[in-house]
Design a protein around this motif. Structure first.
Motif, PDB file in Angstrom:
ATOM      1  N   ALA A 260       0.682  -4.795  44.107  1.00  0.00           N
ATOM      2  CA  ALA A 260       1.469  -5.869  43.503  1.00  0.00           C
ATOM      3  C   ALA A 260       2.620  -6.235  44.422  1.00  0.00           C
ATOM      4  CB  ALA A 260       2.013  -5.452  42.140  1.00  0.00           C
ATOM      5  N   ALA A 261       2.961  -7.514  44.420  1.00  0.00           N
ATOM      6  CA  ALA A 261       4.137  -8.016  45.129  1.00  0.00           C
ATOM      7  C   ALA A 261       5.023  -8.717  44.103  1.00  0.00           C
ATOM      8  CB  ALA A 261       3.727  -8.987  46.231  1.00  0.00           C
ATOM      9  N   VAL A 262       6.295  -8.383  44.093  1.00  0.00           N
ATOM     10  CA  VAL A 262       7.233  -8.918  43.102  1.00  0.00           C
ATOM     11  C   VAL A 262       8.496  -9.405  43.806  1.00  0.00           C
ATOM     12  CG1 VAL A 262       8.692  -8.368  41.113  1.00  0.00           C
ATOM     13  CG2 VAL A 262       6.378  -7.413  41.261  1.00  0.00           C
ATOM     14  N   VAL A 263       8.874 -10.644  43.517  1.00  0.00           N
ATOM     15  CA  VAL A 263      10.138 -11.206  44.010  1.00  0.00           C
ATOM     16  C   VAL A 263      11.078 -11.332  42.813  1.00  0.00           C
ATOM     17  CG1 VAL A 263      11.271 -13.149  45.145  1.00  0.00           C
ATOM     18  CG2 VAL A 263       8.940 -12.490  45.816  1.00  0.00           C
ATOM     19  N   LEU A 264      12.098 -10.508  42.772  1.00  0.00           N
ATOM     20  CA  LEU A 264      13.032 -10.533  41.654  1.00  0.00           C
ATOM     21  C   LEU A 264      13.968 -11.739  41.770  1.00  0.00           C
ATOM     22  CD1 LEU A 264      14.025  -6.762  41.426  1.00  0.00           C
ATOM     23  CD2 LEU A 264      12.345  -7.997  40.039  1.00  0.00           C
ATOM     24  N   GLN A 265      14.351 -12.273  40.624  1.00  0.00           N
ATOM     25  CA  GLN A 265      15.286 -13.390  40.599  1.00  0.00           C
ATOM     26  C   GLN A 265      16.641 -12.953  41.164  1.00  0.00           C
ATOM     27  OE1 GLN A 265      15.447 -14.578  36.511  1.00  0.00           O
ATOM     28  NE2 GLN A 265      13.323 -15.305  36.472  1.00  0.00           N
ATOM     29  N   PRO A 266      17.368 -13.857  41.820  1.00  0.00           N
ATOM     30  CA  PRO A 266      18.689 -13.509  42.369  1.00  0.00           C
ATOM     31  C   PRO A 266      19.633 -12.921  41.317  1.00  0.00           C
ATOM     32  CG  PRO A 266      17.984 -15.650  43.182  1.00  0.00           C
ATOM     33  CD  PRO A 266      16.982 -15.253  42.143  1.00  0.00           C
ATOM     34  N   GLU A 267      19.509 -13.407  40.079  1.00  0.00           N
ATOM     35  CA  GLU A 267      20.373 -12.887  39.014  1.00  0.00           C
ATOM     36  C   GLU A 267      20.148 -11.400  38.770  1.00  0.00           C
ATOM     37  OE1 GLU A 267      19.704 -17.226  38.510  1.00  0.00           O
ATOM     38  OE2 GLU A 267      18.399 -15.485  38.803  1.00  0.00           O
ATOM     39  N   VAL A 268      18.904 -10.951  38.948  1.00  0.00           N
ATOM     40  CA  VAL A 268      18.592  -9.532  38.744  1.00  0.00           C
ATOM     41  C   VAL A 268      19.145  -8.702  39.888  1.00  0.00           C
ATOM     42  CG1 VAL A 268      16.726  -7.863  38.482  1.00  0.00           C
ATOM     43  CG2 VAL A 268      16.535 -10.116  37.407  1.00  0.00           C
ATOM     44  N   ILE A 269      19.044  -9.216  41.102  1.00  0.00           N
ATOM     45  CA  ILE A 269      19.606  -8.484  42.240  1.00  0.00           C
ATOM     46  C   ILE A 269      21.124  -8.393  42.112  1.00  0.00           C
ATOM     47  CG2 ILE A 269      19.879  -8.502  44.751  1.00  0.00           C
ATOM     48  CD1 ILE A 269      17.113  -9.806  44.909  1.00  0.00           C
ATOM     49  N   ALA A 270      21.739  -9.448  41.588  1.00  0.00           N
ATOM     50  CA  ALA A 270      23.190  -9.425  41.376  1.00  0.00           C
ATOM     51  C   ALA A 270      23.579  -8.515  40.227  1.00  0.00           C
ATOM     52  CB  ALA A 270      23.702 -10.843  41.117  1.00  0.00           C
ATOM     53  N   ASN A 271      22.671  -8.359  39.250  1.00  0.00           N
ATOM     54  CA  ASN A 271      22.954  -7.536  38.071  1.00  0.00           C
ATOM     55  C   ASN A 271      21.710  -6.722  37.713  1.00  0.00           C
ATOM     56  OD1 ASN A 271      23.960  -6.399  35.750  1.00  0.00           O
ATOM     57  ND2 ASN A 271      23.802  -8.253  34.512  1.00  0.00           N
ATOM     58  N   PRO A 272      21.446  -5.619  38.423  1.00  0.00           N
ATOM     59  CA  PRO A 272      20.219  -4.839  38.207  1.00  0.00           C
ATOM     60  C   PRO A 272      20.108  -4.228  36.817  1.00  0.00           C
ATOM     61  CG  PRO A 272      21.714  -3.706  39.716  1.00  0.00           C
ATOM     62  CD  PRO A 272      22.254  -5.081  39.541  1.00  0.00           C
ATOM     63  N   ALA A 273      21.217  -4.200  36.077  1.00  0.00           N
ATOM     64  CA  ALA A 273      21.152  -3.693  34.704  1.00  0.00           C
ATOM     65  C   ALA A 273      20.218  -4.537  33.841  1.00  0.00           C
ATOM     66  CB  ALA A 273      22.551  -3.658  34.090  1.00  0.00           C
ATOM     67  N   LEU A 274      19.913  -5.765  34.273  1.00  0.00           N
ATOM     68  CA  LEU A 274      18.969  -6.610  33.539  1.00  0.00           C
ATOM     69  C   LEU A 274      17.583  -5.987  33.494  1.00  0.00           C
ATOM     70  CD1 LEU A 274      20.049 -10.101  34.926  1.00  0.00           C
ATOM     71  CD2 LEU A 274      20.453  -9.214  32.622  1.00  0.00           C
ATOM     72  N   LEU A 275      17.306  -5.097  34.452  1.00  0.00           N
ATOM     73  CA  LEU A 275      16.022  -4.390  34.456  1.00  0.00           C
ATOM     74  C   LEU A 275      16.248  -2.884  34.316  1.00  0.00           C
ATOM     75  CD1 LEU A 275      13.673  -6.176  37.042  1.00  0.00           C
ATOM     76  CD2 LEU A 275      13.483  -6.088  34.551  1.00  0.00           C
ATOM     77  N   ALA A 276      17.193  -2.517  33.477  1.00  0.00           N
ATOM     78  CA  ALA A 276      17.433  -1.096  33.218  1.00  0.00           C
ATOM     79  C   ALA A 276      16.158  -0.441  32.693  1.00  0.00           C
ATOM     80  CB  ALA A 276      18.559  -0.935  32.202  1.00  0.00           C
ATOM     81  N   GLY A 277      15.857   0.719  33.217  1.00  0.00           N
ATOM     82  CA  GLY A 277      14.649   1.435  32.813  1.00  0.00           C
ATOM     83  C   GLY A 277      13.521   1.326  33.803  1.00  0.00           C
ATOM     84  N   VAL A 278      13.589   0.324  34.692  1.00  0.00           N
ATOM     85  CA  VAL A 278      12.547   0.175  35.706  1.00  0.00           C
ATOM     86  C   VAL A 278      12.749   1.248  36.779  1.00  0.00           C
ATOM     87  CG1 VAL A 278      11.692  -1.303  37.557  1.00  0.00           C
ATOM     88  CG2 VAL A 278      12.176  -2.274  35.315  1.00  0.00           C
ATOM     89  N   GLN A 279      11.703   2.016  37.010  1.00  0.00           N
ATOM     90  CA  GLN A 279      11.719   3.045  38.041  1.00  0.00           C
ATOM     91  C   GLN A 279      10.284   3.335  38.460  1.00  0.00           C
ATOM     92  OE1 GLN A 279      13.861   5.638  35.239  1.00  0.00           O
ATOM     93  NE2 GLN A 279      12.278   7.176  35.569  1.00  0.00           N
ATOM     94  N   ASP A 280      10.124   4.278  39.343  1.00  0.00           N
ATOM     95  CA  ASP A 280       8.795   4.655  39.831  1.00  0.00           C
ATOM     96  C   ASP A 280       7.828   4.777  38.659  1.00  0.00           C
ATOM     97  OD1 ASP A 280       6.556   5.880  40.894  1.00  0.00           O
ATOM     98  OD2 ASP A 280       7.608   7.676  41.557  1.00  0.00           O
ATOM     99  N   SER A 281       6.720   4.053  38.710  1.00  0.00           N
ATOM    100  CA  SER A 281       5.783   4.018  37.575  1.00  0.00           C
ATOM    101  C   SER A 281       5.248   5.393  37.217  1.00  0.00           C
ATOM    102  CB  SER A 281       4.619   3.067  37.888  1.00  0.00           C
ATOM    103  OG  SER A 281       3.851   3.550  38.974  1.00  0.00           O
TER     104      SER A 281
END
Length: 221
Positions: free
Chosen positions: A37-58
């Motif tokens: 998989a290839a994923v490009v995160l939105q700039p807002e997520v890179i600025a505020n990674p808490a938006l994807l809290a819980g994301v870690q190594d599958s």
């Protein structure tokens, strides 16, 4: 370990805008495809990674957690794609080259070409953009961790679908990994068209079955 966006921030500071995290699932399995998989995160997520809290190594998450995070990652991405390489290609080219191929397919399918890649432990030789290969990248880098979840959930769903076609192997339970259940099914039923025949356990089983046929009473000498 909680993945960070330090790599993404450094690349953005260097002028890169479309940064794709890339990872695979199923590299060590005895059956089924390898999926990247290839994923490009939105700039807002890179600025505020808490938006994807819980994301870690599958690999550190339960199936339920991965499924819940899957939709959140898609919503938080400006682009994502998967590449799927089947067992016969793995047998023809080897698992490392098949993994690279799956990653390249995923990258090419992104809606907007990336100008930088963050890849878990693999290098794509000759690829025409900046790339960084990170050991344990799925544990260190948020974009790669997100890609690892997309790849894993996609592949698990494919293996569940294969289970309906060949239920005797238990693909829905072990997803093609070399568990005791899988080993038993292989000894009872032999390899299927979904198995990787160049992987040592499958090759050994095929050799044993061929030898048994030659030594069986009534076989041609």
């Amino acid at each position: 370990m909680i993945p960070t966006v330090l790599e993404e921030l450094a690349l953005r500071a260097a002028g890169y805008q479309q940064i794709a995290g890339v990872d695979e699932a199923g590299r060590g399995c005895w059956a089924g495809p390898v999926v990247a998989a290839a994923v490009v995160l939105q700039p807002e997520v890179i600025a505020n990674p808490a938006l994807l809290a819980g994301v870690q190594d599958s690999k550190t998450l339960s199936a339920q957690q991965r499924t819940a995070l899957y939709d959140r990652i898609l919503d938080a991405s400006s682009g994502w794609a998967v590449g799927i390489v089947p067992p016969y290609v793995i047998d023809g080219y080897g698992i490392l080259e098949a993994t690279r191929l799956a990653m390249q397919v995923a990258i090419l399918k992104l809606p907007c070409p990336p100008d930088a890649l963050l890849i878990d432990a693999v290098q794509l030789h000759g690829w025409p953009c900046m790339q960084r290969s990170l050991i344990k990248g799925d544990a260190r880098c948020l974009s790669i961790a997100a890609a690892s979840i997309i790849a894993k959930v996609t592949r698990d769903r494919m293996m569940a679908a294969l289970d309906t076609l060949s239920p005797c192997y238990g693909f829905a339970q072990h997803k093609g990994y070399g568990t005791a259940l899988h080993q038993h099914a292989l000894h009872v039923h032999g390899p299927s068209m979904y198995h990787r025949r160049t992987f040592r356990p499958i090759t050994a089983l095929l050799e044993q079955r061929a030898e048994h046929m030659l030594l069986s009473p009534g076989s041609v000498q």
